[in-house]
Design a protein around this motif. Sequence first.
Motif, PDB file in Angstrom:
ATOM      1  N   GLU A 127       0.769  -1.160  -0.228  1.00 51.62           N
ATOM      2  CA  GLU A 127       0.019   0.110  -0.031  1.00 51.62           C
ATOM      3  C   GLU A 127       0.889   1.181   0.054  1.00 51.62           C
ATOM      4  OE1 GLU A 127      -2.571  -0.184   3.207  1.00 51.62           O
ATOM      5  OE2 GLU A 127      -4.021  -1.745   2.370  1.00 51.62           O
ATOM      6  N   TYR A 128       1.984   1.304   0.671  1.00 50.95           N
ATOM      7  CA  TYR A 128       2.964   2.563   0.802  1.00 50.95           C
ATOM      8  C   TYR A 128       3.783   2.538  -0.531  1.00 50.95           C
ATOM      9  CZ  TYR A 128       6.743   5.694   2.360  1.00 50.95           C
ATOM     10  OH  TYR A 128       7.468   6.612   2.499  1.00 50.95           O
ATOM     11  N   TYR A 129       4.087   1.731  -1.239  1.00 47.67           N
ATOM     12  CA  TYR A 129       5.044   1.922  -2.204  1.00 47.67           C
ATOM     13  C   TYR A 129       3.999   1.671  -3.537  1.00 47.67           C
ATOM     14  CZ  TYR A 129       8.998   1.558   0.515  1.00 47.67           C
ATOM     15  OH  TYR A 129      10.105   1.867   1.547  1.00 47.67           O
ATOM     16  N   GLY A 130       3.352   0.630  -3.703  1.00 47.59           N
ATOM     17  CA  GLY A 130       2.116   0.747  -4.763  1.00 47.59           C
ATOM     18  C   GLY A 130       2.744   0.140  -6.200  1.00 47.59           C
ATOM     19  N   ARG A 131       3.936  -0.390  -6.071  1.00 51.02           N
ATOM     20  CA  ARG A 131       4.504  -1.016  -7.212  1.00 51.02           C
ATOM     21  C   ARG A 131       4.354  -2.515  -7.628  1.00 51.02           C
ATOM     22  NH1 ARG A 131      10.068   0.841  -4.969  1.00 51.02           N
ATOM     23  NH2 ARG A 131       9.278  -0.592  -3.161  1.00 51.02           N
ATOM     24  N   PRO A 132       4.013  -2.639  -8.546  1.00 56.60           N
ATOM     25  CA  PRO A 132       3.605  -3.855  -9.209  1.00 56.60           C
ATOM     26  C   PRO A 132       4.724  -5.257  -8.514  1.00 56.60           C
ATOM     27  CG  PRO A 132       3.792  -2.802 -11.018  1.00 56.60           C
ATOM     28  CD  PRO A 132       4.370  -1.966 -10.059  1.00 56.60           C
ATOM     29  N   ARG A 133       5.746  -4.927  -8.233  1.00 53.24           N
ATOM     30  CA  ARG A 133       6.785  -6.044  -7.723  1.00 53.24           C
ATOM     31  C   ARG A 133       6.348  -5.987  -6.192  1.00 53.24           C
ATOM     32  NH1 ARG A 133      13.331  -5.835  -7.196  1.00 53.24           N
ATOM     33  NH2 ARG A 133      13.511  -7.314  -5.612  1.00 53.24           N
ATOM     34  N   ASP A 134       5.853  -5.146  -5.336  1.00 57.49           N
ATOM     35  CA  ASP A 134       5.350  -4.990  -4.146  1.00 57.49           C
ATOM     36  C   ASP A 134       3.890  -6.006  -3.902  1.00 57.49           C
ATOM     37  OD1 ASP A 134       7.122  -3.280  -2.738  1.00 57.49           O
ATOM     38  OD2 ASP A 134       6.455  -1.818  -4.055  1.00 57.49           O
ATOM     39  N   TYR A 135       3.179  -5.901  -5.056  1.00 63.23           N
ATOM     40  CA  TYR A 135       1.743  -6.604  -4.900  1.00 63.23           C
ATOM     41  C   TYR A 135       2.455  -8.214  -5.431  1.00 63.23           C
ATOM     42  CZ  TYR A 135      -0.891  -2.771  -4.258  1.00 63.23           C
ATOM     43  OH  TYR A 135      -1.538  -1.592  -3.562  1.00 63.23           O
ATOM     44  N   ILE A 136       3.264  -8.245  -6.299  1.00 60.46           N
ATOM     45  CA  ILE A 136       3.622  -9.822  -6.787  1.00 60.46           C
ATOM     46  C   ILE A 136       4.215 -10.480  -5.330  1.00 60.46           C
ATOM     47  CG2 ILE A 136       5.291 -10.907  -8.074  1.00 60.46           C
ATOM     48  CD1 ILE A 136       4.882  -9.073 -10.260  1.00 60.46           C
ATOM     49  N   ARG A 137       5.140  -9.684  -4.621  1.00 57.51           N
ATOM     50  CA  ARG A 137       5.709 -10.214  -3.520  1.00 57.51           C
ATOM     51  C   ARG A 137       4.646 -10.632  -2.462  1.00 57.51           C
ATOM     52  NH1 ARG A 137       7.631  -5.842  -1.552  1.00 57.51           N
ATOM     53  NH2 ARG A 137       9.780  -5.744  -2.541  1.00 57.51           N
ATOM     54  N   GLN A 138       3.643  -9.843  -2.385  1.00 55.04           N
ATOM     55  CA  GLN A 138       2.548 -10.032  -1.424  1.00 55.04           C
ATOM     56  C   GLN A 138       1.797 -11.262  -1.886  1.00 55.04           C
ATOM     57  OE1 GLN A 138      -0.677  -7.244  -1.668  1.00 55.04           O
ATOM     58  NE2 GLN A 138      -1.217  -7.748   0.781  1.00 55.04           N
ATOM     59  N   GLY A 139       1.590 -11.209  -3.186  1.00 53.31           N
ATOM     60  CA  GLY A 139       0.824 -12.750  -3.839  1.00 53.31           C
ATOM     61  C   GLY A 139       1.638 -13.882  -3.378  1.00 53.31           C
ATOM     62  N   LYS A 140       2.957 -13.778  -3.815  1.00 56.03           N
ATOM     63  CA  LYS A 140       3.652 -14.949  -3.579  1.00 56.03           C
ATOM     64  C   LYS A 140       3.670 -15.723  -2.171  1.00 56.03           C
ATOM     65  CE  LYS A 140       8.783 -16.141  -3.057  1.00 56.03           C
ATOM     66  NZ  LYS A 140       9.920 -15.397  -3.046  1.00 56.03           N
ATOM     67  N   TYR A 141       3.742 -14.765  -1.145  1.00 51.10           N
ATOM     68  CA  TYR A 141       3.907 -15.254   0.378  1.00 51.10           C
ATOM     69  C   TYR A 141       2.630 -15.365   0.669  1.00 51.10           C
ATOM     70  CZ  TYR A 141       8.668 -14.415   0.720  1.00 51.10           C
ATOM     71  OH  TYR A 141      10.166 -14.317   0.720  1.00 51.10           O
ATOM     72  N   LEU A 142       1.281 -14.811   0.222  1.00 51.82           N
ATOM     73  CA  LEU A 142       0.026 -15.063   0.512  1.00 51.82           C
ATOM     74  C   LEU A 142      -0.278 -16.471   0.008  1.00 51.82           C
ATOM     75  CD1 LEU A 142      -1.615 -11.808   0.197  1.00 51.82           C
ATOM     76  CD2 LEU A 142      -1.489 -12.953   2.343  1.00 51.82           C
ATOM     77  N   ALA A 143       0.365 -16.946  -0.901  1.00 50.76           N
ATOM     78  CA  ALA A 143       0.268 -18.017  -1.481  1.00 50.76           C
ATOM     79  C   ALA A 143       0.946 -19.296  -0.656  1.00 50.76           C
ATOM     80  CB  ALA A 143       0.700 -18.107  -3.091  1.00 50.76           C
ATOM     81  N   MET A 144       2.110 -19.002  -0.306  1.00 55.17           N
ATOM     82  CA  MET A 144       2.730 -19.869   0.424  1.00 55.17           C
ATOM     83  C   MET A 144       2.312 -20.177   1.760  1.00 55.17           C
ATOM     84  SD  MET A 144       6.339 -18.341  -0.770  1.00 55.17           S
ATOM     85  CE  MET A 144       7.524 -19.018   0.306  1.00 55.17           C
ATOM     86  N   ILE A 145       1.704 -19.185   2.517  1.00 57.66           N
ATOM     87  CA  ILE A 145       1.084 -19.333   3.790  1.00 57.66           C
ATOM     88  C   ILE A 145      -0.507 -19.726   3.993  1.00 57.66           C
ATOM     89  CG2 ILE A 145       2.777 -17.501   4.732  1.00 57.66           C
ATOM     90  CD1 ILE A 145       0.724 -15.707   4.949  1.00 57.66           C
ATOM     91  N   GLY A 146      -0.851 -19.897   2.622  1.00 60.01           N
ATOM     92  CA  GLY A 146      -2.113 -20.539   2.500  1.00 60.01           C
ATOM     93  C   GLY A 146      -3.360 -19.604   2.549  1.00 60.01           C
ATOM     94  N   SER A 147      -3.200 -18.685   1.450  1.00 53.46           N
ATOM     95  CA  SER A 147      -4.212 -17.671   1.594  1.00 53.46           C
ATOM     96  C   SER A 147      -4.496 -17.474  -0.020  1.00 53.46           C
ATOM     97  CB  SER A 147      -4.055 -16.423   2.334  1.00 53.46           C
ATOM     98  OG  SER A 147      -3.920 -16.442   3.680  1.00 53.46           O
ATOM     99  N   PRO A 148      -4.978 -18.420  -0.705  1.00 56.58           N
ATOM    100  CA  PRO A 148      -4.792 -18.423  -2.314  1.00 56.58           C
ATOM    101  C   PRO A 148      -5.779 -17.232  -2.703  1.00 56.58           C
ATOM    102  CG  PRO A 148      -6.077 -20.298  -1.569  1.00 56.58           C
ATOM    103  CD  PRO A 148      -5.411 -19.547  -0.274  1.00 56.58           C
ATOM    104  N   ASP A 149      -6.973 -17.019  -2.018  1.00 49.43           N
ATOM    105  CA  ASP A 149      -7.761 -15.974  -2.575  1.00 49.43           C
ATOM    106  C   ASP A 149      -7.183 -14.498  -2.696  1.00 49.43           C
ATOM    107  OD1 ASP A 149      -9.538 -17.947  -3.217  1.00 49.43           O
ATOM    108  OD2 ASP A 149     -10.792 -17.671  -1.157  1.00 49.43           O
ATOM    109  N   GLU A 150      -6.390 -14.414  -1.273  1.00 56.14           N
ATOM    110  CA  GLU A 150      -5.948 -13.042  -1.251  1.00 56.14           C
ATOM    111  C   GLU A 150      -4.669 -12.802  -2.129  1.00 56.14           C
ATOM    112  OE1 GLU A 150      -5.110 -12.038   3.250  1.00 56.14           O
ATOM    113  OE2 GLU A 150      -7.134 -13.127   3.646  1.00 56.14           O
ATOM    114  N   ALA A 151      -4.090 -14.264  -2.438  1.00 56.28           N
ATOM    115  CA  ALA A 151      -3.052 -14.076  -3.272  1.00 56.28           C
ATOM    116  C   ALA A 151      -3.333 -13.452  -4.629  1.00 56.28           C
ATOM    117  CB  ALA A 151      -2.269 -15.356  -3.435  1.00 56.28           C
ATOM    118  N   VAL A 152      -4.533 -14.034  -5.109  1.00 55.59           N
ATOM    119  CA  VAL A 152      -5.074 -13.705  -6.398  1.00 55.59           C
ATOM    120  C   VAL A 152      -5.270 -12.327  -6.504  1.00 55.59           C
ATOM    121  CG1 VAL A 152      -7.034 -14.014  -8.038  1.00 55.59           C
ATOM    122  CG2 VAL A 152      -6.115 -15.979  -6.893  1.00 55.59           C
ATOM    123  N   LEU A 153      -5.874 -11.787  -5.412  1.00 59.06           N
ATOM    124  CA  LEU A 153      -6.487 -10.265  -5.272  1.00 59.06           C
ATOM    125  C   LEU A 153      -5.052  -9.490  -5.417  1.00 59.06           C
ATOM    126  CD1 LEU A 153      -8.272  -8.076  -5.087  1.00 59.06           C
ATOM    127  CD2 LEU A 153      -8.204  -8.368  -2.499  1.00 59.06           C
TER     128      LEU A 153
END
Length: 229
Positions: A127-153
Amino acid sequence: MKNQKTYCVVALLTMGLLAGLLGCESNYRLREDGRMATYHRDYDLAAEKYGLAAEREPDDFMAQYELGKTYLLLGRPVSAQMSFEKGLAVKPDDKEWTPKFIDGIAESFYQQKRYEQLASYLKDKAEYYGRPRDYIRQGKYLAMIGSPDEAVLAYKKAAHFSSKGDASAYVAIAEFYESIQDLENARIALRYAYFVDADYPGLDDDFRKLGMIPGPTMRLEPPKPAMLQ
């Protein structure tokens, strides 16, 4: 005689100074020694060298970064987190280094199994930086910790904020779908990526891995990010 004595004193002082300098490794030399130790997989020695450089010059962000990576290799994620945070404090808004330090902190949280803190940290940084890389990183780890729906978002947001010609978000989405064995959506995401940038590194191999032949007919215009599956 007086001039000769003065010359001798100056010479001795100069020699002493040079000896001191020669006996004191520069931070550059310490970092190079650390890299060589890492190359030989002597991670304890690498940590020693990087740690000395970081201790001598706390603002040496390169030493802090390499020390953090080495601590991760040694299974010491708490120490790694501290090093990455020190480096981030030096480079809080640098195009090259800031994302690297955030990557390191995220991995440190993950290795500590501090999943709630990790999710919160990733959300704040995205939210602070708002760059694609930041959201890709967020998606990657959300998937890894078992939050696939949030990862897709998160991946959708990465696509939304991507600049023209940047296919990285769609490639990341394809990797995510492939990881959960949703090959149909993985293929669709790759076709979106091909439309955005047909020359994206490794994209042709990704196509073939999923049984597709790259070519103009594979181009598929992406819908608005909110419409992604």
